[in-house]
Scaffold this motif. Sequence first.
Motif, PDB file in Angstrom:
ATOM      1  N   ASP A 215      17.107 -42.673  13.244  1.00 18.46           N
ATOM      2  CA  ASP A 215      16.742 -43.747  12.338  1.00 18.46           C
ATOM      3  C   ASP A 215      15.826 -43.170  11.252  1.00 18.46           C
ATOM      4  O   ASP A 215      15.271 -42.075  11.414  1.00 18.46           O
ATOM      5  CB  ASP A 215      15.998 -44.835  13.130  1.00 18.46           C
ATOM      6  CG  ASP A 215      15.680 -46.018  12.248  1.00 18.46           C
ATOM      7  OD1 ASP A 215      16.623 -46.762  11.917  1.00 18.46           O
ATOM      8  OD2 ASP A 215      14.510 -46.175  11.852  1.00 18.46           O
ATOM      9  N   LEU A 216      15.675 -43.942  10.185  1.00 14.58           N
ATOM     10  CA  LEU A 216      14.812 -43.529   9.069  1.00 14.58           C
ATOM     11  C   LEU A 216      13.409 -43.123   9.538  1.00 14.58           C
ATOM     12  O   LEU A 216      12.776 -42.237   8.962  1.00 14.58           O
ATOM     13  CB  LEU A 216      14.728 -44.717   8.087  1.00 14.58           C
ATOM     14  CG  LEU A 216      13.964 -44.538   6.800  1.00 14.58           C
ATOM     15  CD1 LEU A 216      14.522 -43.398   5.977  1.00 14.58           C
ATOM     16  CD2 LEU A 216      14.011 -45.821   5.981  1.00 14.58           C
ATOM     17  N   ASP A 237      22.901 -41.506  -0.356  1.00 17.95           N
ATOM     18  CA  ASP A 237      23.712 -42.722  -0.535  1.00 17.95           C
ATOM     19  C   ASP A 237      23.079 -43.829   0.314  1.00 17.95           C
ATOM     20  O   ASP A 237      23.559 -44.134   1.409  1.00 17.95           O
ATOM     21  CB  ASP A 237      25.159 -42.445  -0.093  1.00 17.95           C
ATOM     22  CG  ASP A 237      26.067 -43.634  -0.346  1.00 17.95           C
ATOM     23  OD1 ASP A 237      25.677 -44.534  -1.108  1.00 17.95           O
ATOM     24  OD2 ASP A 237      27.172 -43.648   0.230  1.00 17.95           O
ATOM     25  N   PRO A 239      21.629 -47.252   2.133  1.00 15.80           N
ATOM     26  CA  PRO A 239      22.254 -48.541   2.479  1.00 15.80           C
ATOM     27  C   PRO A 239      21.585 -49.655   1.678  1.00 15.80           C
ATOM     28  O   PRO A 239      20.841 -50.458   2.223  1.00 15.80           O
ATOM     29  CB  PRO A 239      21.980 -48.656   3.992  1.00 15.80           C
ATOM     30  CG  PRO A 239      20.752 -47.834   4.239  1.00 15.80           C
ATOM     31  CD  PRO A 239      20.712 -46.765   3.193  1.00 15.80           C
ATOM     32  N   TYR A 251      27.582 -51.526   8.019  1.00 15.33           N
ATOM     33  CA  TYR A 251      26.357 -50.882   8.479  1.00 15.33           C
ATOM     34  C   TYR A 251      25.169 -51.737   8.049  1.00 15.33           C
ATOM     35  O   TYR A 251      25.279 -52.563   7.131  1.00 15.33           O
ATOM     36  CB  TYR A 251      26.257 -49.464   7.895  1.00 15.33           C
ATOM     37  CG  TYR A 251      26.484 -49.417   6.409  1.00 15.33           C
ATOM     38  CD1 TYR A 251      25.484 -49.790   5.527  1.00 15.33           C
ATOM     39  CD2 TYR A 251      27.716 -49.042   5.890  1.00 15.33           C
ATOM     40  CE1 TYR A 251      25.692 -49.780   4.165  1.00 15.33           C
ATOM     41  CE2 TYR A 251      27.936 -49.036   4.519  1.00 15.33           C
ATOM     42  CZ  TYR A 251      26.918 -49.404   3.677  1.00 15.33           C
ATOM     43  OH  TYR A 251      27.138 -49.409   2.325  1.00 15.33           O
ATOM     44  N   PRO A 252      24.005 -51.544   8.714  1.00 13.20           N
ATOM     45  CA  PRO A 252      22.839 -52.334   8.302  1.00 13.20           C
ATOM     46  C   PRO A 252      22.297 -51.848   6.955  1.00 13.20           C
ATOM     47  O   PRO A 252      22.424 -50.666   6.633  1.00 13.20           O
ATOM     48  CB  PRO A 252      21.820 -52.061   9.414  1.00 13.20           C
ATOM     49  CG  PRO A 252      22.253 -50.772  10.028  1.00 13.20           C
ATOM     50  CD  PRO A 252      23.731 -50.643   9.821  1.00 13.20           C
ATOM     51  N   LYS A 368      32.156 -42.484   0.038  1.00  9.65           N
ATOM     52  CA  LYS A 368      32.059 -41.949  -1.314  1.00  9.65           C
ATOM     53  C   LYS A 368      32.989 -40.758  -1.479  1.00  9.65           C
ATOM     54  O   LYS A 368      33.221 -40.004  -0.534  1.00  9.65           O
ATOM     55  CB  LYS A 368      30.621 -41.500  -1.625  1.00  9.65           C
ATOM     56  CG  LYS A 368      29.614 -42.635  -1.582  1.00  9.65           C
ATOM     57  CD  LYS A 368      29.944 -43.705  -2.602  1.00  9.65           C
ATOM     58  CE  LYS A 368      28.906 -44.794  -2.687  1.00  9.65           C
ATOM     59  NZ  LYS A 368      28.686 -45.539  -1.446  1.00  9.65           N
ATOM     60  N   PHE A 391      21.666 -40.289   4.705  1.00 10.75           N
ATOM     61  CA  PHE A 391      22.470 -41.474   5.046  1.00 10.75           C
ATOM     62  C   PHE A 391      23.955 -41.090   5.101  1.00 10.75           C
ATOM     63  O   PHE A 391      24.827 -41.854   4.692  1.00 10.75           O
ATOM     64  CB  PHE A 391      22.238 -42.622   4.055  1.00 10.75           C
ATOM     65  CG  PHE A 391      20.812 -43.090   4.008  1.00 10.75           C
ATOM     66  CD1 PHE A 391      20.293 -43.854   5.046  1.00 10.75           C
ATOM     67  CD2 PHE A 391      19.969 -42.739   2.959  1.00 10.75           C
ATOM     68  CE1 PHE A 391      18.967 -44.269   5.029  1.00 10.75           C
ATOM     69  CE2 PHE A 391      18.647 -43.141   2.932  1.00 10.75           C
ATOM     70  CZ  PHE A 391      18.144 -43.907   3.959  1.00 10.75           C
ATOM     71  N   ARG A 393      27.701 -40.188   6.580  1.00 12.96           N
ATOM     72  CA  ARG A 393      28.602 -40.628   7.656  1.00 12.96           C
ATOM     73  C   ARG A 393      29.622 -39.547   7.966  1.00 12.96           C
ATOM     74  O   ARG A 393      30.598 -39.787   8.669  1.00 12.96           O
ATOM     75  CB  ARG A 393      29.311 -41.925   7.265  1.00 12.96           C
ATOM     76  CG  ARG A 393      28.381 -43.131   7.271  1.00 12.96           C
ATOM     77  CD  ARG A 393      29.145 -44.410   7.195  1.00 12.96           C
ATOM     78  NE  ARG A 393      29.919 -44.490   5.952  1.00 12.96           N
ATOM     79  CZ  ARG A 393      30.704 -45.503   5.645  1.00 12.96           C
ATOM     80  NH1 ARG A 393      30.826 -46.518   6.481  1.00 12.96           N
ATOM     81  NH2 ARG A 393      31.380 -45.518   4.510  1.00 12.96           N
ATOM     82  N   ASN A 404      22.001 -42.446  10.561  1.00  8.67           N
ATOM     83  CA  ASN A 404      22.119 -42.969  11.927  1.00  8.67           C
ATOM     84  C   ASN A 404      23.565 -42.904  12.457  1.00  8.67           C
ATOM     85  O   ASN A 404      23.827 -43.304  13.575  1.00  8.67           O
ATOM     86  CB  ASN A 404      21.505 -44.371  12.057  1.00  8.67           C
ATOM     87  CG  ASN A 404      22.211 -45.399  11.193  1.00  8.67           C
ATOM     88  OD1 ASN A 404      23.282 -45.127  10.647  1.00  8.67           O
ATOM     89  ND2 ASN A 404      21.625 -46.571  11.054  1.00  8.67           N
ATOM     90  N   GLU A 405      24.496 -42.352  11.643  1.00  8.88           N
ATOM     91  CA  GLU A 405      25.866 -42.164  12.144  1.00  8.88           C
ATOM     92  C   GLU A 405      26.585 -41.013  11.411  1.00  8.88           C
ATOM     93  O   GLU A 405      27.707 -41.192  10.918  1.00  8.88           O
ATOM     94  CB  GLU A 405      26.676 -43.465  12.040  1.00  8.88           C
ATOM     95  CG  GLU A 405      26.590 -44.154  10.679  1.00  8.88           C
ATOM     96  CD  GLU A 405      27.517 -45.347  10.551  1.00  8.88           C
ATOM     97  OE1 GLU A 405      28.238 -45.672  11.506  1.00  8.88           O
ATOM     98  OE2 GLU A 405      27.520 -45.951   9.463  1.00  8.88           O
TER      99      GLU A 405
HETATM  100  N1  SAM Z   1      27.792 -41.868   2.019  1.00 16.87           N
HETATM  101  C1  SAM Z   1      28.393 -42.511   3.157  1.00 16.87           C
HETATM  102  C2  SAM Z   1      29.895 -42.331   3.077  1.00 16.87           C
HETATM  103  O1  SAM Z   1      30.386 -41.838   2.078  1.00 16.87           O
HETATM  104  O2  SAM Z   1      30.574 -42.675   4.044  1.00 16.87           O
HETATM  105  C3  SAM Z   1      28.060 -43.972   3.218  1.00 16.87           C
HETATM  106  C4  SAM Z   1      26.621 -44.214   3.518  1.00 16.87           C
HETATM  107  S1  SAM Z   1      26.293 -45.904   3.698  1.00 16.87           S
HETATM  108  C5  SAM Z   1      26.100 -46.433   2.063  1.00 16.87           C
HETATM  109  C6  SAM Z   1      24.657 -45.937   4.304  1.00 16.87           C
HETATM  110  C7  SAM Z   1      24.446 -45.380   5.693  1.00 16.87           C
HETATM  111  O3  SAM Z   1      23.047 -45.527   6.025  1.00 16.87           O
HETATM  112  C8  SAM Z   1      25.223 -46.070   6.803  1.00 16.87           C
HETATM  113  O4  SAM Z   1      25.833 -45.112   7.613  1.00 16.87           O
HETATM  114  C9  SAM Z   1      24.135 -46.797   7.599  1.00 16.87           C
HETATM  115  O5  SAM Z   1      24.451 -46.950   8.976  1.00 16.87           O
HETATM  116  C10 SAM Z   1      22.963 -45.869   7.398  1.00 16.87           C
HETATM  117  N2  SAM Z   1      21.670 -46.517   7.695  1.00 16.87           N
HETATM  118  C11 SAM Z   1      21.345 -47.832   7.566  1.00 16.87           C
HETATM  119  N3  SAM Z   1      20.096 -48.043   8.005  1.00 16.87           N
HETATM  120  C12 SAM Z   1      19.608 -46.853   8.426  1.00 16.87           C
HETATM  121  C13 SAM Z   1      18.372 -46.438   9.005  1.00 16.87           C
HETATM  122  N4  SAM Z   1      17.378 -47.313   9.233  1.00 16.87           N
HETATM  123  N5  SAM Z   1      18.221 -45.146   9.347  1.00 16.87           N
HETATM  124  C14 SAM Z   1      19.231 -44.256   9.134  1.00 16.87           C
HETATM  125  N6  SAM Z   1      20.430 -44.580   8.578  1.00 16.87           N
HETATM  126  C15 SAM Z   1      20.616 -45.866   8.228  1.00 16.87           C
END
Ligand code: SAM
Length: 418
Positions: A215-216, A237, A239, A251-252, A368, A391, A393, A404-405
Amino acid sequence: MENNQLQLFSESGIYQLTSNAFFIDPVRILNRSYTRFRVSPSTYYSRFFDSSNSKQVPKASEDSRKRKRKQKKKPQSLNEREQIADRRHQEVKPLLLKAHKTLLEAPDLLKVLRNLRNDGCAVGECKELSEESSELSFMELGSVWQAPLYEIALNYHQDDKTFHNGGSTLVQSIEQRVTPVFNNLVANEGSCDIEAELFNHKFIIPKRSCFYMSDLRQIENLIPADSDCGFNLIVIDPPWENGSAHQKLRYPTLPNRYFLSLPVKQLCHTYGALVALWVTNREKLRGFVENDLFPKWGVKYAASFYWLKVKANGMMTGELDLFHHRPYECLLLGYCDGKETDSDNVTRLNPIPDNRVFVSIPGDYSRKTPLGELLLDYVPGSRPARCIELFAREMIPGWTSWGNEPLHFQDSRYFVTK
Ligand code: SAM
């Protein structure tokens, strides 16, 4: 000329449309550095390929007639913020239209476009994505008390020759390393992609790459003790919260103020970093980035790149003038100084071009198009550049991915064996 370009495109995934606009195939770009696996185009391009709209090729004139019809629907009175947003849009619109027109005037490229989803697959070999329920939810797994106990197994293939009676046999063995999957830097330092196992799911870990899944709140753990081990390219990138309650989000999201605390400056290399930030077209967000976020991170704005999204038939994914749902996104670029940015050791940088347009067919929701690799010429410091995506994926060979993923698109269902 077009044939030459197509030849280059089939190797690189990049087709130059104008001096400052390119069509790109993310699958080819990603696959340039995979060794044992390759990203499957049929699973990457899971949208915008329905047969009803992909066969017809639109004429540039038809497209602009359609646009004119829609333009009339634009709200008559715009508030102050909307007017600023509209000015920005009017500035970039001619560049996007020029790039798009050039694409529509390249018939051979359009033919390639329509086939990108089946690219390199033998008949019947194209993978389809199975039910969503089979996806692993890293956010759920990472939030339970057992999370620190969960481990990922990294399987390294080894080819050994055994010698006998004057001959030799190739013996393949697998060396397995097991390590915690959350809040831990998991690395494949080898020069080949490897397979990893977690809860009966397989993931492809590219060569010389690592991920930190957390997590962040734990991002501080990525800050290097010595800035010589910091990063020269930082792609972010976030969220962002989206104004629309109807927007399907997978995603959140987080309020803007959370991003002020991202330790961009501390992640920066001694010789500085190029910071690339994806933003939405909301004017409130653009204002926040320019007035608060970049200054707080110590980033000086340098240029903007645009990603124009098209369907398999070459048409834009939406109306260019539709106020709240534009078919393009913006990548803001800026530089963050390191402790020795001005040192003589820093190689002179190529000036970064402004208003560069990249056209591609989008993959999954919010995925993206991979522009990171195309930024390397403008990155300060020595080579190979040290690159990180925040951030993330997915993972990129040679990069660190945090979020987080970061394993989301590394699931083996998105890959085929080479
Ligand atoms: N750039 C990625 C792609 O091309 O697939 C998309 C990223 S998406 C806009 C934002 C990401 O931030 C998501 O995977 C989301 O789960 C993650 N995220 C949201 N809250 C978070 C947190 N508190 N800590 C870490 N990651 C977080």
